[in-house]
Motif scaffolding. Structure first.
Motif, PDB file in Angstrom:
ATOM      1  N   SER A 891       0.656  -1.213   0.121  1.00 23.84           N
ATOM      2  CA  SER A 891       0.182  -0.113  -0.022  1.00 23.84           C
ATOM      3  C   SER A 891       0.950   1.240  -0.108  1.00 23.84           C
ATOM      4  CB  SER A 891      -0.857  -0.043   1.266  1.00 23.84           C
ATOM      5  OG  SER A 891      -1.866  -1.007   1.205  1.00 23.84           O
ATOM      6  N   CYS A 892       1.858   1.209  -0.758  1.00 16.27           N
ATOM      7  CA  CYS A 892       2.726   2.383  -0.943  1.00 16.27           C
ATOM      8  C   CYS A 892       2.594   3.136  -2.415  1.00 16.27           C
ATOM      9  CB  CYS A 892       4.188   2.283  -0.850  1.00 16.27           C
ATOM     10  SG  CYS A 892       4.681   0.872  -2.035  1.00 16.27           S
ATOM     11  N   LEU A 893       2.697   4.457  -2.384  1.00 22.78           N
ATOM     12  CA  LEU A 893       2.559   5.155  -3.550  1.00 22.78           C
ATOM     13  C   LEU A 893       3.401   4.611  -4.783  1.00 22.78           C
ATOM     14  CD1 LEU A 893       2.329   8.857  -2.314  1.00 22.78           C
ATOM     15  CD2 LEU A 893       0.308   7.084  -2.940  1.00 22.78           C
ATOM     16  N   ARG A 894       2.804   4.284  -5.914  1.00 23.60           N
ATOM     17  CA  ARG A 894       3.817   3.718  -6.738  1.00 23.60           C
ATOM     18  C   ARG A 894       4.746   4.563  -7.672  1.00 23.60           C
ATOM     19  NH1 ARG A 894       3.420   2.151 -12.518  1.00 23.60           N
ATOM     20  NH2 ARG A 894       4.082   0.315 -12.906  1.00 23.60           N
ATOM     21  N   SER A 895       4.498   5.939  -7.760  1.00 21.75           N
ATOM     22  CA  SER A 895       5.242   6.925  -8.136  1.00 21.75           C
ATOM     23  C   SER A 895       6.719   7.122  -7.902  1.00 21.75           C
ATOM     24  CB  SER A 895       4.636   8.410  -8.277  1.00 21.75           C
ATOM     25  OG  SER A 895       5.281   9.228  -9.373  1.00 21.75           O
ATOM     26  N   PRO A 896       6.725   7.218  -6.686  1.00 19.83           N
ATOM     27  CA  PRO A 896       8.110   7.260  -5.751  1.00 19.83           C
ATOM     28  C   PRO A 896       8.933   5.961  -6.136  1.00 19.83           C
ATOM     29  CG  PRO A 896       6.547   8.247  -4.327  1.00 19.83           C
ATOM     30  CD  PRO A 896       5.712   7.363  -5.372  1.00 19.83           C
ATOM     31  N   GLU A 923      20.510  11.288  -3.243  1.00 18.15           N
ATOM     32  CA  GLU A 923      18.877  11.556  -3.334  1.00 18.15           C
ATOM     33  C   GLU A 923      18.547  12.886  -4.046  1.00 18.15           C
ATOM     34  OE1 GLU A 923      16.257   9.470  -3.203  1.00 18.15           O
ATOM     35  OE2 GLU A 923      17.357   7.626  -2.638  1.00 18.15           O
ATOM     36  N   LYS A 924      17.972  13.074  -4.860  1.00 16.24           N
ATOM     37  CA  LYS A 924      17.529  14.381  -5.578  1.00 16.24           C
ATOM     38  C   LYS A 924      16.067  14.415  -5.478  1.00 16.24           C
ATOM     39  CE  LYS A 924      21.409  14.093  -8.805  1.00 16.24           C
ATOM     40  NZ  LYS A 924      21.707  14.210 -10.338  1.00 16.24           N
ATOM     41  N   TYR A 925      15.761  15.706  -5.596  1.00 12.15           N
ATOM     42  CA  TYR A 925      14.423  16.115  -5.737  1.00 12.15           C
ATOM     43  C   TYR A 925      14.065  16.225  -7.012  1.00 12.15           C
ATOM     44  CZ  TYR A 925      10.550  19.849  -5.699  1.00 12.15           C
ATOM     45  OH  TYR A 925       9.552  20.524  -5.995  1.00 12.15           O
ATOM     46  N   LEU A 926      12.820  15.313  -7.216  1.00 15.36           N
ATOM     47  CA  LEU A 926      12.323  15.056  -8.872  1.00 15.36           C
ATOM     48  C   LEU A 926      10.893  15.817  -9.014  1.00 15.36           C
ATOM     49  CD1 LEU A 926      13.692  11.630  -9.381  1.00 15.36           C
ATOM     50  CD2 LEU A 926      14.719  13.749 -10.117  1.00 15.36           C
ATOM     51  N   PRO A 927      10.534  16.772  -9.032  1.00 13.71           N
ATOM     52  CA  PRO A 927       9.287  17.386  -9.052  1.00 13.71           C
ATOM     53  C   PRO A 927       8.634  17.275 -10.344  1.00 13.71           C
ATOM     54  CG  PRO A 927      10.575  19.149  -9.129  1.00 13.71           C
ATOM     55  CD  PRO A 927      11.852  18.131  -9.042  1.00 13.71           C
ATOM     56  N   ASP A 928       9.316  17.010 -11.488  1.00 11.74           N
ATOM     57  CA  ASP A 928       8.842  16.768 -12.725  1.00 11.74           C
ATOM     58  C   ASP A 928       8.551  15.215 -13.084  1.00 11.74           C
ATOM     59  OD1 ASP A 928       9.299  19.399 -13.420  1.00 11.74           O
ATOM     60  OD2 ASP A 928      11.299  19.094 -14.210  1.00 11.74           O
ATOM     61  N   LYS A 929       9.120  14.633 -12.185  1.00  6.08           N
ATOM     62  CA  LYS A 929       8.835  13.068 -12.503  1.00  6.08           C
ATOM     63  C   LYS A 929       8.026  12.427 -11.513  1.00  6.08           C
ATOM     64  CE  LYS A 929      13.193  12.466 -15.274  1.00  6.08           C
ATOM     65  NZ  LYS A 929      14.390  11.679 -15.257  1.00  6.08           N
ATOM     66  N   CYS A 930       8.284  12.743 -10.209  1.00  2.85           N
ATOM     67  CA  CYS A 930       7.899  11.938  -8.974  1.00  2.85           C
ATOM     68  C   CYS A 930       6.489  12.993  -8.527  1.00  2.85           C
ATOM     69  CB  CYS A 930       8.636  11.966  -7.861  1.00  2.85           C
ATOM     70  SG  CYS A 930       7.820  11.354  -6.353  1.00  2.85           S
ATOM     71  N   ASP A 931       5.588  12.265  -8.516  1.00  4.57           N
ATOM     72  CA  ASP A 931       4.219  12.927  -8.088  1.00  4.57           C
ATOM     73  C   ASP A 931       4.009  13.394  -6.726  1.00  4.57           C
ATOM     74  OD1 ASP A 931       3.153  12.730 -10.725  1.00  4.57           O
ATOM     75  OD2 ASP A 931       2.080  10.879 -10.169  1.00  4.57           O
ATOM     76  N   CYS A 933       7.059  14.075  -4.672  1.00  4.55           N
ATOM     77  CA  CYS A 933       7.875  15.438  -4.749  1.00  4.55           C
ATOM     78  C   CYS A 933       7.172  16.553  -5.311  1.00  4.55           C
ATOM     79  CB  CYS A 933       9.136  15.256  -5.598  1.00  4.55           C
ATOM     80  SG  CYS A 933      10.297  13.872  -4.977  1.00  4.55           S
ATOM     81  N   LYS A 934       6.424  16.557  -6.168  1.00  6.15           N
ATOM     82  CA  LYS A 934       5.927  17.768  -6.804  1.00  6.15           C
ATOM     83  C   LYS A 934       4.598  18.128  -5.754  1.00  6.15           C
ATOM     84  CE  LYS A 934       3.121  19.222 -10.744  1.00  6.15           C
ATOM     85  NZ  LYS A 934       2.515  18.725 -12.090  1.00  6.15           N
ATOM     86  N   ARG A 935       3.858  17.202  -5.070  1.00  7.45           N
ATOM     87  CA  ARG A 935       3.037  17.452  -4.180  1.00  7.45           C
ATOM     88  C   ARG A 935       3.460  18.123  -3.099  1.00  7.45           C
ATOM     89  NH1 ARG A 935       0.317  15.853   0.216  1.00  7.45           N
ATOM     90  NH2 ARG A 935       1.724  13.789   0.423  1.00  7.45           N
ATOM     91  N   LEU A 936       4.566  17.695  -2.637  1.00 13.51           N
ATOM     92  CA  LEU A 936       4.976  18.234  -1.178  1.00 13.51           C
ATOM     93  C   LEU A 936       5.841  19.465  -1.448  1.00 13.51           C
ATOM     94  CD1 LEU A 936       6.299  14.840   0.503  1.00 13.51           C
ATOM     95  CD2 LEU A 936       4.258  16.261   1.005  1.00 13.51           C
ATOM     96  N   GLY A 937       6.809  19.569  -2.638  1.00 20.00           N
ATOM     97  CA  GLY A 937       7.400  20.587  -2.809  1.00 20.00           C
ATOM     98  C   GLY A 937       8.833  20.471  -2.417  1.00 20.00           C
ATOM     99  N   GLU A 938       9.028  19.249  -2.040  1.00 24.81           N
ATOM    100  CA  GLU A 938      10.491  18.849  -1.595  1.00 24.81           C
ATOM    101  C   GLU A 938      10.654  17.438  -2.059  1.00 24.81           C
ATOM    102  OE1 GLU A 938      10.687  19.508   2.523  1.00 24.81           O
ATOM    103  OE2 GLU A 938       9.291  18.253   3.039  1.00 24.81           O
ATOM    104  N   LEU A 939      11.912  17.062  -1.739  1.00 27.94           N
ATOM    105  CA  LEU A 939      12.178  15.376  -1.626  1.00 27.94           C
ATOM    106  C   LEU A 939      11.255  14.816  -0.997  1.00 27.94           C
ATOM    107  CD1 LEU A 939      14.051  13.295  -2.945  1.00 27.94           C
ATOM    108  CD2 LEU A 939      15.530  13.501  -0.952  1.00 27.94           C
TER     109      LEU A 939
END
Length: 957
Positions: A891-896, A923-931, A933-939
């Motif tokens: 039950s974890c998010l699939r995008s990360p 580890e990098k912050y990927l807002p364009d790829k990871c949903d 990261c994009k929602r949180l605005g950080e890694l």
């Protein structure tokens, strides 16, 4: 009655005298006729004329019948000049001296059959055997009077046998003794006259006898002889009953009536004869009686009594009146009695009327020539046939003719045997009469008359029968009257004549067309019908359409054959327009084009348009009682309507305009454009049609004027309509009913309740009447609107158990007023203590799934439970507000996990792979790829392990 001669004429009376007395009678007591009692004009009475005077029982004068002197015959001697010694006894025959009566218009001669009041076909049928009748007065004694006339005339014409004459005269003498209680003096007078008629010595001519008979029966107003004539027949009948009625073999004639009762009823003042009366009369005179009865429907019925006797009497009965009727056979024997056939040759020889000497010399000069003797013998016989015009010889006469020819002295006994061959060649084997005969294929020889009559009788007057009649009606086949062998066509033609045969043959072929009809398929309705249903008009060889379809096409102005496209000619159409027909229901005759349409019911004939219109209103056929379903009503509407050629609309065939001469299909509304002539064919109308169109045009103009006053514009669709076709509200705004209903439906379904109950017109806002609103809405919409309106004013909840609706309490817990069910007001589910209704529902669903043996995993987004098959672990949430992709195992998010790596699975997941320490710094912050990261605005951070795998406890993410 007594005869008196007028001797003097006074002011109010006349004097008259007879042999033994003189009387005085007033003018008012003198009549011209006993039955009518019409008074005689005193100026017509002359001295020397006669009166038949009737006296009352007390000797007073009752009535005097005036008789001009020229009507009194010589057998009525002057009573003033005759002495008592000169008068004959009543029992002696009253032999008149050379009677020369001046006969009236009826009775002088027999009347032709055409004077009988009968149809032509009945007269024609009677005329095949009978040629005349004799008049007889109509009263209750009609049969007895006619029988008396027939018997006396039969005797007077010298054709009755001697035994017949003697039997009647001797029977009357017996009746005088046996029936003495009924005998009257007048009967003696008639008995004496009958003895004079019998005339055994042949001293009185037939003409004298008939003149005397006609004088007494038809002219004399004394009725003495007529009464005696009637009583004579009754006495003859009663005498037979008296002598034979008590025999056991005759008792069945009388039923419960005794012979004495029968005689009393018969000899009464007046009596109508029954079947037994006629039968007893035929027995009493030992003669055949033929009664030809014509009933009120003019059907001819022949009844024969005592058949097979030599003496024959014929009568015809019309409306209970009997008349003697005479056959051609009787006419022949009256003209050629046996005595004449035998004695006349001798008289002719003695008088030199025949060229018999030439025959005698011819025979003697060639004595040795058998052929010459045969020719002389045949010539002698031909003289009998030709000179004396004797065309019928009986067997009795043939023997006497042989004797007569032998007595001429020119032939020997052996030579007269040749006469047998001559007779054989000339003798009909059916009637045994010497005539010209026809030799049939069966070798029988029959005269043309008998053969013709046999053919007529066998074929029922058809004469020639067709093939169908030969196969199905064998009784109509013409047969030989002797051996009953069928006759061939050549023999029939020879018997009836070529002209009549050809005419009858044509009739037989026409009958066969009806008996064996030819069937043809109509090219219009495609139904096979008999040939008689097709009308061949003036165009040759065109019978493609049945008469019914052709008439319907003409009614619709289709003036050509739909198959060969040949135009119907004007003369033909003019003829069709004149055809009339009687309706099978109302029985009124109407024009077949204007008054009728097609056939509706097969059970009966065609009905007129007016009756069809009534049937449409009643919805069943009054002619046959058949009920009309929807399809039948549509068919009926089609028959009653026509399509206008101009506007294409249907209009009624019963319109007044349909009485116009032309057949154009034009409605009254379109034809109003031209009053004088048809707008299609330009044919000018009659004045009556013009008046109808003028009135229709005025009505149309008036209707248009009123229409403009009654139209409104719909607020919604902006179209103009009649007020009667629109729905008006209390605010005087008008709408198309469909437009208003659709708009209200839209408002209700979208919960625009304020607009749903008010007028849709801009800035109006007036409430719609509830009754009007209900009539515009369906029952479902009306109920829905009421629920919405009530819910607006009250906080209502529905019980999940019994669906009862009631006002909600202030607390979250609600208890149903009906079933006492406890439920949560917020979610509508059964009561739960947790304040989070959604979490409670999720936990209940997880429990239900696990109880069913399923592996459940919760969505990390909305926490909704899911199950899956054994294949891919990738699951997408079906919640439209969530749609989260997650791993089913942990039950974890699939995008990360995709973008950062498998270390983003939960530690207890089979897909988890820890990240090495050296790489954690990368580890990098990927807002364009990871949903995430994009929602949180950080890694985003890796997820924590759950207390229970795939299930979220409160506070876990």
């Amino acid at each position: 009655m007594e005869l008196f001669k007028i001797s003097a004429i006074e002011k109010v009376s006349v004097k008259a005298k007879s042999n033994n007395q003189e009387i005085k009678i007033c003018f008012v007591d003198i009549v011209a006729d006993v039955e009518s009692k019409q008074r005689i004009d005193r100026n017509n009475i002359k001295v020397g004329d006669y009166l038949h005077v009737t006296f009352l029982a007390d000797g007073e004068i009752d009535l005097g019948v005036y008789i001009p002197r020229e009507r009194v015959k010589e057998n009525h001697a002057d009573p003033s000049e005759e002495s008592n010694s000169q008068r004959r006894s009543k029992t002696e025959p009253p032999i008149p001296s050379s009677p020369t009566p001046q006969l009236g218009p009826i009775g002088l001669k027999r009347q032709e059959l055409k004077h009988l009041l009968l149809p032509e076909n009945v007269l024609k049928a009677l005329g095949t055997k009978y040629f005349s009748y004799r008049y007889s007065r109509l009263d209750i004694n009609s049969f007895y009077r006619a029988a008396g006339i027939a018997v006396m005339e039969y005797i007077a014409n010298s054709i009755a046998t001697r035994e017949f004459k003697e039997k009647i005269y001797n029977s009357m003498l017996d009746a005088r003794i046996i029936l003495k209680n009924y005998w009257e003096d007048d009967n003696d007078t008639w008995l004496a006259m009958m003895g004079w008629f019998i005339d055994y010595d042949n001293s009185i001519t037939t003409a004298d006898k008939l003149q005397f008979l006609e004088q007494q029966v038809y002219i004399s107003t004394a009725y003495t002889y007529e009464s005696g004539l009637i009583l004579m027949i009754k006495f003859l009948e009663s005498l037979w009953v008296c002598k034979n009625g008590l025999n056991d073999e005759n008792k069945w004639y009388f039923d419960s009536q005794s012979p004495e009762q029968f005689i009393n009823a018969t000899i009464g003042v007046g009596s109508q004869p029954g079947e037994n009366d006629i039968l007893f009369f035929s027995f009493s005179i030992d003669a055949e009686i033929n009664i030809i009865r014509v009933d009120p429907s003019f059907k001819v019925i022949k009844n024969t009594y005592n058949e097979g006797k030599e003496n024959v009497l014929n009568f015809i009965e019309i409306n209970e009146t009997f008349y003697p009727i005479f056959s051609y056979e009787q006419l022949y024997y009256e003209s050629n009695p046996i005595e004449k056939a035998v004695l006349e040759p001798y008289r002719s020889l003695n008088g030199g009327k025949w060229p018999i000497e030439i025959i005698r010399e011819k025979a003697k000069s060639k004595e040795n020539s058998d052929q010459s003797k045969f020719e002389a013998l045949k010539a002698t016989l031909d003289l009998f046939l030709k000179e004396e015009e004797i065309s019928h010889f009986s067997w009795q006469t043939l023997g006497k003719i042989k004797e007569s020819i032998s007595s001429l002295g020119i032939f020997s006994d052996s030579d007269t045997e040749l006469l047998d061959k001559i007779i054989e060649d000339k003798q009909c084997q059916y009637c045994c009469v010497l005539k010209d005969v026809i030799t049939l294929k069966c070798n029988n020889k029959v005269c043309q008359e008998d053969l013709y009559n046999s053919i007529v009788q066998d074929t029922g007057n058809l004469i020639v029968i067709n093939n169908w009649e030969k196969e199905n009606q064998n009784e109509l086949i013409a047969k030989c009257p002797v051996c009953k062998e069928p006759l061939d066509e050549q023999t029939i033609e020879l018997a009836v004549g070529s002209e009549l045969y050809q005419a009858k043959k044509q009739e037989s072929l026409e009958r066969e067309r009806i008996q064996v009809p030819i069937k043809i398929q109509c090219k219009c309705c495609l139904v096979e019908k008999e040939e008689g249903n097709f009308y061949k008009y003036d165009v040759a060889d065109c019978a493609h359409v049945c008469l019914e379809c052709m008439l319907e096409n003409i009614r619709r102005n289709q003036l050509e054959c739909p198959e060969c496209h040949i135009q119907y000619s004007e003369p033909f159409l003019a003829t069709i327009k004149l055809w009339g027909m009687r309706c099978c229901f109302c029985k009124e005759g109407k024009n077949i084009l204007k008054g009728y349409s097609g056939k509706l019911c097969e059970a009966h004939n065609i009905t007129c348009l007016s009756c069809l219109n009534l049937f449409r209103e009643w919805k069943y056929c009054m002619a046959c009682g058949a009920q009309f379903d929807e399809d039948k009503l549509k068919e009926l509407n089609k028959l009653l309507e026509k399509e206008c050629t101009k506007c294409g609309k249907n209009y009624s065939r019963l319109e007044e305009l349909e009485s116009k001469d032309c057949l154009c299909n034009i409605c009254k509304s379109c034809q109003c454009e031209s009053i004088d002539s048809c707008i299609i064919c330009r044919k000018e109308f009659e004045d009556g049609i013009k008046n109808i169109l003028r009135k229709a045009k005025d009505d149309k103009n008036e209707e248009e004027r009123l229409r403009k006053l009654r139209i409104r514009q719909c607020v919604i669709c902006q179209e103009t309509r009649y007020i009667t076709d629109m729905r008006g509200l209390d605010c005087n705004h008008y709408f198309c009913e469909a437009c208003l209903a659709d708009m209200l439906k839209y408002y209700i379904e979208n919960r625009m309740l304020e607009k749903a109950t008010c007028c849709p017109h801009d800035d109006c806002g007036i409430q719609i009447n509830p009754h009007t609103l209900q009539s515009l809405l369906s029952p479902e919409l009306w109920n829905k609107l009421n629920v919405f309106l009530i819910s607006q004013q009250f906080n209502l909840v529905n019980c999940p158990n019994c669906k009862t609706q009631f006002e909600a309490p202030l607390s979250r817990k609600a208890i149903c007023l009906e079933c006492k069910c406890e439920f949560c007001k917020a979610c509508g589910d059964l009561w739960h203590e947790q304040p989070n209704c959604e979490e409670t529902q999720i936990q209940r669903r997880i429990k239900e799934m696990e109880d069913a043996g399923e592996v459940v995993s919760q969505c990390p987004g909305c926490k909704q439970p899911y199950i899956k098959d054994d294949h891919c672990e990738h699951v997408v949430c079906m919640n439209p507000k969530c749609k989260t992709s997650f791993c089913f195992t942990c039950s974890c998010l699939r995008s990360p996990t995709i973008e950062h790596g498998n270390h983003y699975h939960r530690p207890d997941c089979k897909w988890f792979f820890p990240l090495p320490e050296v790489e954690k710094a990368n580890e990098k912050y990927l807002p364009d790829k990871c949903d995430e990261c994009k929602r949180l605005g950080e890694l985003c951070k890796p997820p924590m392990q759950l207390a229970v795998q795939r299930k979220f406890a409160p506070g876990e993410i």
